[in-house]
Motif scaffolding. Sequence first.
Motif, PDB file in Angstrom:
ATOM      1  N   ALA A  22      -7.926  -4.302   8.494  1.00  0.00           N
ATOM      2  CA  ALA A  22      -9.362  -4.048   8.594  1.00  0.00           C
ATOM      3  C   ALA A  22     -10.180  -5.322   8.428  1.00  0.00           C
ATOM      4  CB  ALA A  22      -9.783  -3.015   7.554  1.00  0.00           C
ATOM      5  N   SER A  23      -9.661  -6.261   7.616  1.00  0.00           N
ATOM      6  CA  SER A  23     -10.400  -7.503   7.360  1.00  0.00           C
ATOM      7  C   SER A  23     -10.220  -8.538   8.463  1.00  0.00           C
ATOM      8  CB  SER A  23      -9.942  -8.107   6.029  1.00  0.00           C
ATOM      9  OG  SER A  23      -8.614  -8.619   6.136  1.00  0.00           O
ATOM     10  N   GLY A  24      -9.316  -8.260   9.383  1.00  0.00           N
ATOM     11  CA  GLY A  24      -9.064  -9.206  10.457  1.00  0.00           C
ATOM     12  C   GLY A  24      -8.111 -10.329  10.097  1.00  0.00           C
ATOM     13  N   ALA A  25      -7.406 -10.188   8.958  1.00  0.00           N
ATOM     14  CA  ALA A  25      -6.431 -11.205   8.568  1.00  0.00           C
ATOM     15  C   ALA A  25      -5.350 -11.321   9.647  1.00  0.00           C
ATOM     16  CB  ALA A  25      -5.795 -10.840   7.235  1.00  0.00           C
ATOM     17  N   GLU A  26      -4.942 -12.544   9.920  1.00  0.00           N
ATOM     18  CA  GLU A  26      -3.973 -12.771  11.001  1.00  0.00           C
ATOM     19  C   GLU A  26      -2.552 -12.545  10.488  1.00  0.00           C
ATOM     20  OE1 GLU A  26      -4.738 -16.545  12.761  1.00  0.00           O
ATOM     21  OE2 GLU A  26      -6.733 -15.969  13.475  1.00  0.00           O
ATOM     22  N   TYR A  27      -2.288 -11.305  10.118  1.00  0.00           N
ATOM     23  CA  TYR A  27      -0.969 -10.904   9.643  1.00  0.00           C
ATOM     24  C   TYR A  27      -0.335  -9.964  10.667  1.00  0.00           C
ATOM     25  CZ  TYR A  27      -2.535 -12.424   4.942  1.00  0.00           C
ATOM     26  OH  TYR A  27      -3.009 -13.138   3.858  1.00  0.00           O
ATOM     27  N   GLU A  28       0.955 -10.185  10.932  1.00  0.00           N
ATOM     28  CA  GLU A  28       1.733  -9.257  11.742  1.00  0.00           C
ATOM     29  C   GLU A  28       2.727  -8.561  10.819  1.00  0.00           C
ATOM     30  OE1 GLU A  28       3.549 -10.994  15.183  1.00  0.00           O
ATOM     31  OE2 GLU A  28       1.892 -12.418  15.455  1.00  0.00           O
ATOM     32  N   PHE A  29       2.621  -7.227  10.727  1.00  0.00           N
ATOM     33  CA  PHE A  29       3.414  -6.483   9.759  1.00  0.00           C
ATOM     34  C   PHE A  29       4.619  -5.800  10.399  1.00  0.00           C
ATOM     35  CE2 PHE A  29      -0.750  -6.518   7.583  1.00  0.00           C
ATOM     36  CZ  PHE A  29      -0.352  -6.969   6.336  1.00  0.00           C
ATOM     37  N   THR A  30       5.742  -5.909   9.704  1.00  0.00           N
ATOM     38  CA  THR A  30       6.922  -5.104   9.992  1.00  0.00           C
ATOM     39  C   THR A  30       7.271  -4.363   8.715  1.00  0.00           C
ATOM     40  OG1 THR A  30       7.779  -6.663  11.639  1.00  0.00           O
ATOM     41  CG2 THR A  30       9.358  -5.112  10.672  1.00  0.00           C
ATOM     42  N   VAL A  31       7.383  -3.046   8.794  1.00  0.00           N
ATOM     43  CA  VAL A  31       7.652  -2.223   7.621  1.00  0.00           C
ATOM     44  C   VAL A  31       9.064  -1.663   7.705  1.00  0.00           C
ATOM     45  CG1 VAL A  31       7.051  -0.069   6.436  1.00  0.00           C
ATOM     46  CG2 VAL A  31       5.251  -1.641   7.171  1.00  0.00           C
ATOM     47  N   LEU A  32       9.832  -1.881   6.643  1.00  0.00           N
ATOM     48  CA  LEU A  32      11.168  -1.298   6.510  1.00  0.00           C
ATOM     49  C   LEU A  32      11.039   0.002   5.733  1.00  0.00           C
ATOM     50  CD1 LEU A  32      14.310  -1.494   6.702  1.00  0.00           C
ATOM     51  CD2 LEU A  32      14.228  -2.693   4.503  1.00  0.00           C
ATOM     52  N   THR A  33      11.530   1.095   6.304  1.00  0.00           N
ATOM     53  CA  THR A  33      11.365   2.393   5.668  1.00  0.00           C
ATOM     54  C   THR A  33      12.567   3.287   5.947  1.00  0.00           C
ATOM     55  OG1 THR A  33       9.959   4.371   5.550  1.00  0.00           O
ATOM     56  CG2 THR A  33      10.121   3.281   7.682  1.00  0.00           C
ATOM     57  N   ARG A  34      12.807   4.249   5.059  1.00  0.00           N
ATOM     58  CA  ARG A  34      13.853   5.249   5.293  1.00  0.00           C
ATOM     59  C   ARG A  34      13.335   6.397   6.146  1.00  0.00           C
ATOM     60  NH1 ARG A  34      15.458   6.616  -0.759  1.00  0.00           N
ATOM     61  NH2 ARG A  34      13.173   6.533  -0.857  1.00  0.00           N
ATOM     62  N   ASP A  35      12.024   6.546   6.237  1.00  0.00           N
ATOM     63  CA  ASP A  35      11.410   7.672   6.947  1.00  0.00           C
ATOM     64  C   ASP A  35      10.462   7.144   8.017  1.00  0.00           C
ATOM     65  OD1 ASP A  35      10.133   9.978   7.791  1.00  0.00           O
ATOM     66  OD2 ASP A  35      10.016  10.848   5.777  1.00  0.00           O
ATOM     67  N   VAL A  36      10.994   6.923   9.214  1.00  0.00           N
ATOM     68  CA  VAL A  36      10.210   6.328  10.304  1.00  0.00           C
ATOM     69  C   VAL A  36       9.058   7.230  10.706  1.00  0.00           C
ATOM     70  CG1 VAL A  36      10.278   5.589  12.719  1.00  0.00           C
ATOM     71  CG2 VAL A  36      12.120   4.936  11.158  1.00  0.00           C
ATOM     72  N   SER A  37       9.291   8.543  10.785  1.00  0.00           N
ATOM     73  CA  SER A  37       8.235   9.457  11.218  1.00  0.00           C
ATOM     74  C   SER A  37       7.067   9.459  10.234  1.00  0.00           C
ATOM     75  CB  SER A  37       8.792  10.879  11.387  1.00  0.00           C
ATOM     76  OG  SER A  37       9.316  11.365  10.156  1.00  0.00           O
ATOM     77  N   LYS A  38       7.377   9.435   8.929  1.00  0.00           N
ATOM     78  CA  LYS A  38       6.313   9.384   7.922  1.00  0.00           C
ATOM     79  C   LYS A  38       5.529   8.079   8.039  1.00  0.00           C
ATOM     80  CE  LYS A  38       5.499   9.294   2.919  1.00  0.00           C
ATOM     81  NZ  LYS A  38       6.132   9.303   1.574  1.00  0.00           N
ATOM     82  N   ALA A  39       6.247   6.983   8.243  1.00  0.00           N
ATOM     83  CA  ALA A  39       5.579   5.684   8.365  1.00  0.00           C
ATOM     84  C   ALA A  39       4.665   5.651   9.579  1.00  0.00           C
ATOM     85  CB  ALA A  39       6.625   4.574   8.453  1.00  0.00           C
ATOM     86  N   LYS A  40       5.088   6.238  10.682  1.00  0.00           N
ATOM     87  CA  LYS A  40       4.264   6.259  11.884  1.00  0.00           C
ATOM     88  C   LYS A  40       3.003   7.084  11.674  1.00  0.00           C
ATOM     89  CE  LYS A  40       7.844   5.342  15.328  1.00  0.00           C
ATOM     90  NZ  LYS A  40       8.607   5.876  16.489  1.00  0.00           N
ATOM     91  N   GLN A  41       3.107   8.141  10.861  1.00  0.00           N
ATOM     92  CA  GLN A  41       1.941   8.970  10.569  1.00  0.00           C
ATOM     93  C   GLN A  41       0.940   8.245   9.668  1.00  0.00           C
ATOM     94  OE1 GLN A  41       3.486  12.531   8.822  1.00  0.00           O
ATOM     95  NE2 GLN A  41       4.229  13.376  10.750  1.00  0.00           N
ATOM     96  N   ASN A  42       1.460   7.439   8.727  1.00  0.00           N
ATOM     97  CA  ASN A  42       0.616   6.842   7.694  1.00  0.00           C
ATOM     98  C   ASN A  42       0.116   5.443   8.010  1.00  0.00           C
ATOM     99  OD1 ASN A  42       0.931   9.139   6.142  1.00  0.00           O
ATOM    100  ND2 ASN A  42       2.600   8.316   4.928  1.00  0.00           N
TER     101      ASN A  42
END
Length: 301
Positions: A22-42
């Motif tokens: 939201a702040s426009g920080a030049e970050y590219e995020f990769t999230v490691l998760t056990r629940d891909v569907s939950k992560a996609k929702q959130n």
Amino acid sequence: MKILVTGGTGLIGRTFIESSLASGAEYEFTVLTRDVSKAKQNLKDEVSIIDNLAQVNMANFDVALNLAGEPIVNKRWTQQQKRTLCQSRWQLTEQLVNKINRECNADNPIRFISGSAVGIYGRQPKGLITETHSPHFPEFSHTLCQRWEDIALQAKHANVALLRTGIVLSHSGGALDKMLLPFKLGLGGKIASGEQFMPWIHIDDMVAGIQFLIEHPVLNGPFNFTAPHPVTNAEFAKTLAKSLNRPCLFPVPEFVLRLIMGEMADLLVYGQNAIPENLVKAGFNFKYETLKPALDEVVSH
């Protein structure tokens, strides 16, 4: 800047990602998760989501933010639950450290920011607690956090910072969620003696502090992520009740807590008067230094 996040769907990880985007920080995020569907929702669409650490090369990331772990207060501390709490932190941290040591190099070290908690100090006598203090009593929270930190510090090709987090105040989950209902009903009060300290931090300062450590990779070692002015449980209860315009009349005796929570009651009965000495010395400025404005902001939502 490319950032790998574990625990990205939890309160701290999710809020950090959302605030950064939201702040426009030049970050590219990769999230490691056990629940891909939950992560996609959130999480936002621009966040990459993976479910296996083997899918990435740590040398391709500037930062690894390690926040994953079974919630500490979700279930009674049976022996099985203790193992789950430990292994959910220790195993993944060890996997991250092994990959960092294999895939990164000393000429271009990764920034490794790994979770911990003020519980590492155990129950403490009265007096301010800084990052230099040793545990006073070797209880479970100390054992859990000490091993977690020791594993993270084995990362050879990394600048390692450790987040010793207090109670995070947020309007979108966390410990305060569990406290609010009795206070809203006018049934809130101090816990046990009320003299134990409750080191706290507003979620905005939690997020800003993580960003501060990312932007200052030379800052290594442990950092208490707590506001500069911790309060006793009695003061916390009184202030929360005032923010809600409710009375603070119904204390919870220690024996009742232990009947309900067992050993986990230690988290509420004992406390640490922890202050963020290392963050303050490094030049970090807190938005919420005292409790009343922090609680007013959270309650207003």
